[in-house]
Motif scaffolding. Structure first.
Motif, PDB file in Angstrom:
ATOM      1  N   UNK B  74      -1.341  -5.324  19.588  1.00  0.00           N
ATOM      2  CA  UNK B  74      -0.815  -4.600  18.427  1.00  0.00           C
ATOM      3  C   UNK B  74      -1.427  -5.120  17.129  1.00  0.00           C
ATOM      4  N   UNK B  75      -1.382  -6.446  16.970  1.00  0.00           N
ATOM      5  CA  UNK B  75      -1.904  -7.056  15.745  1.00  0.00           C
ATOM      6  C   UNK B  75      -3.367  -6.661  15.543  1.00  0.00           C
ATOM      7  N   UNK B  76      -4.118  -6.673  16.626  1.00  0.00           N
ATOM      8  CA  UNK B  76      -5.533  -6.328  16.536  1.00  0.00           C
ATOM      9  C   UNK B  76      -5.744  -4.912  16.031  1.00  0.00           C
ATOM     10  N   UNK B  77      -4.948  -3.983  16.569  1.00  0.00           N
ATOM     11  CA  UNK B  77      -5.081  -2.588  16.139  1.00  0.00           C
ATOM     12  C   UNK B  77      -4.716  -2.440  14.668  1.00  0.00           C
ATOM     13  N   UNK B  78      -3.609  -3.082  14.266  1.00  0.00           N
ATOM     14  CA  UNK B  78      -3.206  -2.999  12.855  1.00  0.00           C
ATOM     15  C   UNK B  78      -4.265  -3.597  11.941  1.00  0.00           C
ATOM     16  N   UNK B  82      -6.128  -1.429   9.093  1.00  0.00           N
ATOM     17  CA  UNK B  82      -5.996  -1.898   7.708  1.00  0.00           C
ATOM     18  C   UNK B  82      -7.374  -2.098   7.076  1.00  0.00           C
ATOM     19  N   UNK B  83      -8.291  -2.644   7.862  1.00  0.00           N
ATOM     20  CA  UNK B  83      -9.640  -2.887   7.335  1.00  0.00           C
ATOM     21  C   UNK B  83     -10.370  -1.570   7.060  1.00  0.00           C
ATOM     22  N   UNK B  84     -10.227  -0.609   7.974  1.00  0.00           N
ATOM     23  CA  UNK B  84     -10.864   0.701   7.762  1.00  0.00           C
ATOM     24  C   UNK B  84     -10.331   1.356   6.489  1.00  0.00           C
ATOM     25  N   UNK B  86      -8.889  -0.143   3.933  1.00  0.00           N
ATOM     26  CA  UNK B  86      -9.347  -0.918   2.777  1.00  0.00           C
ATOM     27  C   UNK B  86     -10.779  -0.522   2.390  1.00  0.00           C
ATOM     28  N   UNK B  87     -11.633  -0.400   3.400  1.00  0.00           N
ATOM     29  CA  UNK B  87     -13.020  -0.023   3.115  1.00  0.00           C
ATOM     30  C   UNK B  87     -13.117   1.361   2.477  1.00  0.00           C
ATOM     31  N   UNK B  88     -12.322   2.305   2.980  1.00  0.00           N
ATOM     32  CA  UNK B  88     -12.332   3.659   2.404  1.00  0.00           C
ATOM     33  C   UNK B  88     -11.872   3.639   0.944  1.00  0.00           C
ATOM     34  N   UNK B  89     -10.812   2.870   0.674  1.00  0.00           N
ATOM     35  CA  UNK B  89     -10.311   2.815  -0.701  1.00  0.00           C
ATOM     36  C   UNK B  89     -11.348   2.162  -1.612  1.00  0.00           C
ATOM     37  N   UNK B  90     -11.965   1.102  -1.130  1.00  0.00           N
ATOM     38  CA  UNK B  90     -12.984   0.425  -1.954  1.00  0.00           C
ATOM     39  C   UNK B  90     -14.204   1.306  -2.182  1.00  0.00           C
ATOM     40  N   UNK B  91     -14.411   2.264  -1.285  1.00  0.00           N
ATOM     41  CA  UNK B  91     -15.523   3.207  -1.454  1.00  0.00           C
ATOM     42  C   UNK B  91     -15.145   4.333  -2.422  1.00  0.00           C
ATOM     43  N   UNK B 115      -0.416  -6.041   5.521  1.00  0.00           N
ATOM     44  CA  UNK B 115      -1.827  -6.446   5.511  1.00  0.00           C
ATOM     45  C   UNK B 115      -2.549  -6.063   4.221  1.00  0.00           C
ATOM     46  N   UNK B 116      -2.008  -5.074   3.491  1.00  0.00           N
ATOM     47  CA  UNK B 116      -2.766  -4.518   2.348  1.00  0.00           C
ATOM     48  C   UNK B 116      -2.163  -4.822   0.987  1.00  0.00           C
ATOM     49  N   UNK B 117      -0.912  -5.331   0.957  1.00  0.00           N
ATOM     50  CA  UNK B 117      -0.230  -5.441  -0.339  1.00  0.00           C
ATOM     51  C   UNK B 117      -0.915  -6.419  -1.286  1.00  0.00           C
ATOM     52  N   UNK B 118      -1.632  -7.395  -0.748  1.00  0.00           N
ATOM     53  CA  UNK B 118      -2.224  -8.430  -1.615  1.00  0.00           C
ATOM     54  C   UNK B 118      -3.741  -8.294  -1.758  1.00  0.00           C
ATOM     55  N   UNK B 119      -4.237  -7.070  -1.538  1.00  0.00           N
ATOM     56  CA  UNK B 119      -5.686  -6.856  -1.601  1.00  0.00           C
ATOM     57  C   UNK B 119      -6.125  -6.287  -2.953  1.00  0.00           C
ATOM     58  N   UNK B 120      -5.160  -6.084  -3.839  1.00  0.00           N
ATOM     59  CA  UNK B 120      -5.515  -5.546  -5.145  1.00  0.00           C
ATOM     60  C   UNK B 120      -5.916  -4.084  -5.137  1.00  0.00           C
ATOM     61  N   UNK B 121      -5.510  -3.357  -4.093  1.00  0.00           N
ATOM     62  CA  UNK B 121      -5.830  -1.930  -4.007  1.00  0.00           C
ATOM     63  C   UNK B 121      -4.779  -1.102  -4.743  1.00  0.00           C
ATOM     64  N   UNK B 122      -5.186   0.011  -5.327  1.00  0.00           N
ATOM     65  CA  UNK B 122      -4.209   0.953  -5.880  1.00  0.00           C
ATOM     66  C   UNK B 122      -3.455   1.569  -4.706  1.00  0.00           C
ATOM     67  N   UNK B 123      -2.157   1.561  -4.809  1.00  0.00           N
ATOM     68  CA  UNK B 123      -1.324   1.910  -3.654  1.00  0.00           C
ATOM     69  C   UNK B 123      -0.051   2.601  -4.128  1.00  0.00           C
ATOM     70  N   UNK B 124       0.270   3.712  -3.499  1.00  0.00           N
ATOM     71  CA  UNK B 124       1.517   4.418  -3.837  1.00  0.00           C
ATOM     72  C   UNK B 124       2.204   4.836  -2.552  1.00  0.00           C
ATOM     73  N   UNK B 125       3.514   4.660  -2.506  1.00  0.00           N
ATOM     74  CA  UNK B 125       4.274   5.040  -1.317  1.00  0.00           C
ATOM     75  C   UNK B 125       5.170   6.226  -1.679  1.00  0.00           C
ATOM     76  N   UNK B 126       5.120   7.261  -0.867  1.00  0.00           N
ATOM     77  CA  UNK B 126       5.932   8.456  -1.118  1.00  0.00           C
ATOM     78  C   UNK B 126       7.007   8.542  -0.041  1.00  0.00           C
ATOM     79  N   UNK B 127       8.270   8.529  -0.478  1.00  0.00           N
ATOM     80  CA  UNK B 127       9.357   8.501   0.508  1.00  0.00           C
ATOM     81  C   UNK B 127       9.450   9.817   1.271  1.00  0.00           C
ATOM     82  N   UNK B 128      10.138   9.768   2.414  1.00  0.00           N
ATOM     83  CA  UNK B 128      10.351  10.971   3.217  1.00  0.00           C
ATOM     84  C   UNK B 128      11.801  11.067   3.640  1.00  0.00           C
TER      85      UNK B 128
END
Lengths: 241, 241
Positions: B74-78, B82-84, B86-91, B115-128
């Motif tokens: 599980x950890x490996x898949x996550x 997460x890395x994929x 991150x790369x898309x956002x950085x692109x 995994x992503x909260x401390x990467x300095x990425x712009x991030x928004x969560x939309x509730x459901x």
């Protein structure tokens, strides 16, 4: 004549675009919309949330629901609004009733449901985003995960009841903090949970405020009426945000 | 290059029009959408919910998250997803990740957030909309009111834990009933709560089923995977519906 129907519509926490697509589409085609007004003549927050979706034909009926401890007065107002809605539906109208947050959780709408469920009227309830879902998303602060559990409490509950909830559940949502912040903060401090708590006021509105360090909130801070604390023992308030 | 951003989007319980207007508008303008797939190559329910809102330019990345007890796998898949992302956002891409129900409650999305909260990425969560909100609305069965409280539990919890919740809260939502229905029903019967319980499977989907009399459910009933029980001590299942 077309068949009348009543739609109870959850508006979500405050931002207009946090209503559901189903609600937005419905609001366009209603004949009448009943909206609760906080004070007599005051603006209805729920109404301001949905206004941009309303079709031109929608007749708006703002109704004042008193925040009184006088049960008879409350009952009388609910009876009256229920009767008005029933009459509109029987006249073949598409009638909406809007309610802040979710339609079935701490929602005054349920007092109308109690009066209308056995009248044989066509009735549909559309759920809405609860304030705490919005807070968790906006603060990037998770609620419960996997085997964990969540309790949603009113801060009007007895301190023992709140303590038990905070001990028994990884995640506890504390609603109605208004006027009780210092006692609640003291309780969280005693239980060593302050660092696992985030408070948000007016979530998703322009006036939204997030408090990630409850100890830094001044004793005389004027908290807005819509203030909610989310506690998650398994997550630190400092990780998020 | 424009700034990339990640949007975690709650899709609600199943019906396409129970997503928020904010989510619908976002889905139109994304560059990439990551969607969890239940089984390798299987259809993604979350993806089917949002498909009608996707702009033509949206590249879909279905990812399989194994339901295995193997933590390393599980950890490996996550880590990989997460890395994929991150790369898309950085692109510079506008990246969506969809998650069933609400984004912050029992949502696998939170493993990515960790995994992503401390990467300095712009991030928004939309509730459901949570499944239980939808169930309460669809069954016209209220959750908590006024001074009452609500607990949201997983049926995978120990029987004592479930019993305590059922004793301490007027409203209890029992998630993950699948495979445990008979034990849960027996528990509700012992606590005299069967008449205050409603079960719904596949809420808001075409295959939605409501069970208002749990005692009438055959022992060998094949319950769908998404089955949830809502208990409200202060409301009778026979009043609603």
């Amino acid at each position: 004549m077309s068949e009348g129907k009543l739609y109870a519509i959850g508006t979500g926490p405050g931002a207009s675009d946090l209503i559901t697509v189903r609600a937005a589409r419905l609001l366009e085609k209603l004949d009448v919309l009943y909206a609760p007004a906080g004070r007599k003549g005051g603006d209805s927050l729920a109404l301001s949330i949905v206004r941009e979706y309303l079709g031109e034909q929608v007749e708006i009926q703002e109704r004042h629901f008193p925040m009184t401890a006088n049960a008879d007065e409350k009952q009388g107002v609910w009876d009256e609004v229920a009767l008005d809605i029933e009459n509109d539906v029987r006249a073949g109208k598409q009638v909406g009733f809007i309610t802040l947050g979710d339609s079935m959780l701490f929602a005054t709408w349920v007092f109308l449901l109690e009066r209308l469920h056995n009248k044989g009227l066509a009735l549909e309830v559309i759920p809405g985003i609860s304030s705490y879902s919005c807070i968790a998303s906006a603060a990037q602060f998770p609620l419960a995960m996997e085997q964990q559990s969540m309790a949603v409490m009113s801060c009007t509950a007895e301190p023992e009841v709140l303590t038990a909830a905070l001990q028994n559940h990884e995640c506890v949502v504390l609603m109605k903090v208004y006027g009780r912040f210092q006692q609640i903060r003291e309780l969280l401090r005693e239980l060593d949970l302050v660092e696992h708590a985030v408070m948000m006021a007016n979530a998703s509105m322009e006036t939204e405020v997030t408090y990630r360090d409850l100890m830094a909130v001044p004793d005389d801070e004027k908290l807005p009426y819509f203030s909610t604390i989310v506690v998650n023992r398994a997550w630190s308030a400092k990780i998020s945000g």
